[in-house]
Design a protein around this motif. Structure first.
Motif, mmCIF file in Angstrom:
data_model
loop_
_atom_site.group_PDB
_atom_site.id
_atom_site.type_symbol
_atom_site.label_atom_id
_atom_site.label_comp_id
_atom_site.label_asym_id
_atom_site.label_seq_id
_atom_site.Cartn_x
_atom_site.Cartn_y
_atom_site.Cartn_z
ATOM 1 N N TRP A 373 0.827 -1.210 0.000
ATOM 2 C CA TRP A 373 0.000 0.000 0.000
ATOM 3 C C TRP A 373 0.860 1.258 0.000
ATOM 4 N N ALA A 374 1.934 1.239 0.814
ATOM 5 C CA ALA A 374 2.795 2.420 0.890
ATOM 6 C C ALA A 374 3.469 2.689 -0.449
ATOM 7 N N ILE A 375 3.903 1.603 -1.129
ATOM 8 C CA ILE A 375 4.557 1.764 -2.434
ATOM 9 C C ILE A 375 3.566 2.308 -3.458
ATOM 10 N N LEU A 376 2.381 1.726 -3.496
ATOM 11 C CA LEU A 376 1.368 2.176 -4.451
ATOM 12 C C LEU A 376 0.985 3.628 -4.189
ATOM 13 N N THR A 377 0.825 3.966 -2.914
ATOM 14 C CA THR A 377 0.457 5.340 -2.560
ATOM 15 C C THR A 377 1.525 6.326 -3.030
ATOM 16 N N GLU A 378 2.797 5.981 -2.798
ATOM 17 C CA GLU A 378 3.879 6.891 -3.180
ATOM 18 C C GLU A 378 3.952 7.062 -4.699
ATOM 19 N N ILE A 379 3.802 5.963 -5.423
ATOM 20 C CA ILE A 379 3.862 6.058 -6.882
ATOM 21 C C ILE A 379 2.669 6.850 -7.411
ATOM 22 N N ALA A 380 1.491 6.562 -6.868
ATOM 23 C CA ALA A 380 0.271 7.216 -7.365
ATOM 24 C C ALA A 380 0.301 8.721 -7.143
ATOM 25 N N ARG A 381 0.979 9.179 -6.086
ATOM 26 C CA ARG A 381 1.026 10.609 -5.784
ATOM 27 C C ARG A 381 2.103 11.354 -6.570
ATOM 28 N N ASP A 382 2.941 10.595 -7.278
ATOM 29 C CA ASP A 382 3.989 11.226 -8.082
ATOM 30 C C ASP A 382 3.386 11.695 -9.405
ATOM 31 N N PRO A 383 3.580 12.957 -9.769
ATOM 32 C CA PRO A 383 2.992 13.466 -11.017
ATOM 33 C C PRO A 383 3.491 12.745 -12.266
ATOM 34 N N ARG A 384 4.623 12.037 -12.153
ATOM 35 C CA ARG A 384 5.148 11.302 -13.307
ATOM 36 C C ARG A 384 4.544 9.909 -13.442
#
Length: 399
Positions: A373-384
């Motif tokens: 979940w933490a990995i997905l959250t971090e990636i999803a919040r990245d504008p790239r």
């Protein structure tokens, strides 16, 4: 928390440290880390994507882990598993065997119990975690009854029932409850070298999840050398698989503790055993072989912060014929490690690619694992981040 809810994880750590009136040095001392490590975390220079580290920080700060990663970090699909885990907790909280008050009910014959435990393991290895959550409470009850009826032949199924329970709970991020399960496994296995070594595999996983890396390394080495055959070249495949797997656990613990050299030496030792076994075996549910050792090298590189080495080992290991023969949950868990490595390297695109591969391989690895979940959250919040990740995050209710 108000506006704190929108802050990055490192800033949230700084916020709560300030609320607890801890200096960076005092906070670092309580974590067993350096002041420089704390400073890098709070400035966002060092990522916090290991659940065990987040849990330890939350413990020191006296807050819930969700306060650090955000209440929205848990997928909506995962929230429904609470009742199942509570049933497992209830099953593990009973002491019928030592108290001699086992609930009345039919005794499952040993051969049937072995099949039931084998089915639970197979379901777990296919990463069908919700189904295993449903299976485990009755599995534990039946295994206990079988053991009381036949303490000789019934011991193996009981240890295996506790092992698969610990493996499941570790995946679900409940390390404390997993520790109770594996402690039961170790006690039940006492006196049988192979059963003790098999249970110790999950013990290593749980101790590392709890952040007890040095203790994990010490215990794993003791267990490994206890099961090691006198002459490695003549060792039985089952013994070599257990010994090699325990050495891998010790190596990962050493890497978690920052001892890269020790991790490398232990993995080299495991590699020698793996060459004798070859790929395509699954003695004692370990999957041990040359491919698994190379995946462990990638995981160790992630632990010590060498993202490029982790990616290189991943690329090498996944070209081996043994890669596709590994259990689904093992492959999916490895891909999560590689997603972390790509994040450490600042390569959001490839991190997203790995996460998409996890989704295709085993969706439950994302929906039921806090580490994901933490990995997905971090990636999803990245504008790239690619739109596919945004869609996945929206579908799962993450971000």
């Amino acid at each position: 928390m108000g506006s704190v809810e929108v802050l990055p994880v490192g800033r949230r750590v700084a916020y709560w440290r300030g609320r607890r009136r801890l200096s960076q040095q005092v906070f670092a001392d309580r974590l067993g880390k350096s002041k420089s490590w704390v400073d890098k975390v709070e400035r966002g220079v060092r990522r916090l994507d290991k659940l065990s580290t987040l849990q330890e920080i939350a413990r020191v700060l006296r807050v819930d882990t969700a306060a650090l990663v955000g209440q929205d970090a848990a997928p909506a699909q995962a929230k429904g598993r609470g009742n199942g885990v509570e049933r497992i907790r209830a099953a593990l909280s009973r002491y019928e065997i030592p108290l001699g008050k086992l609930a009345s009910g039919p005794v499952v014959p040993v051969d049937r119990m072995l099949r039931d435990v084998g089915y639970a393991w197979t379901t777990f290895q296919y990463a069908r975690y919700p189904q295993v959550v449903d299976l485990v409470p009755d599995l534990l009850t039946n295994a206990q009854r079988t053991y009381v009826d036949d303490r000789g032949s019934g011991r193996g199924p009981l240890v295996e029932a506790y092992r698969v329970t610990a493996a499941l709970l570790d995946k679900l991020g409940d390390a404390e409850l997993a520790w109770l399960a594996v402690d039961r496994a170790m006690l039940a296995a006492t006196g049988d070298r192979e059963l003790v070594a098999a249970a110790a595999v999950q013990l290593g996983q749980v101790l590392r999840a709890l952040g007890r890396a040095r203790e994990a390394r010490s215990v794993m080495l003791a267990a490994a050398y206890r099961i090691a055959p006198p002459m490695i070249e003549y060792g039985a495949p089952g013994e070599l698989s257990l010994c090699g797997t325990l050495l891998i656990q010790a190596a990962l613990a050493a890497a978690q503790d920052g001892n890269e050299a020790a991790a490398g030496e232990l993995l080299d030792e495991a590699a020698g055993m793996a060459e004798q076994i070859g790929d395509g075996c699954d003695h004692h549910r370990t999957g041990f072989g040359p491919t698994v050792v190379e995946l462990a090298r990638a995981a160790a590189a992630v632990e010590v912060g060498d993202a490029h080495a982790a990616i290189a080992w991943h690329e090498k290991a996944t070209t081996r014929s043994g890669w596709r023969g590994l259990a689904t949950e093992h492959r999916a868990g490895h891909l999560l490690d590689v997603a972390r490595a790509y994040l450490h390297a600042g390569d959001v695109g490839n991190a997203a690619r790995m996460l998409t591969e996890v989704e295709r391989t085993a969706l439950a690895e994302i929906t039921h694992r806090p580490a994901a979940w933490a990995i997905l959250t971090e990636i999803a919040r990245d504008p790239r981040a690619p739109t596919t990740i945004a869609k996945l995050a929206a579908t799962l209710g993450v971000g």
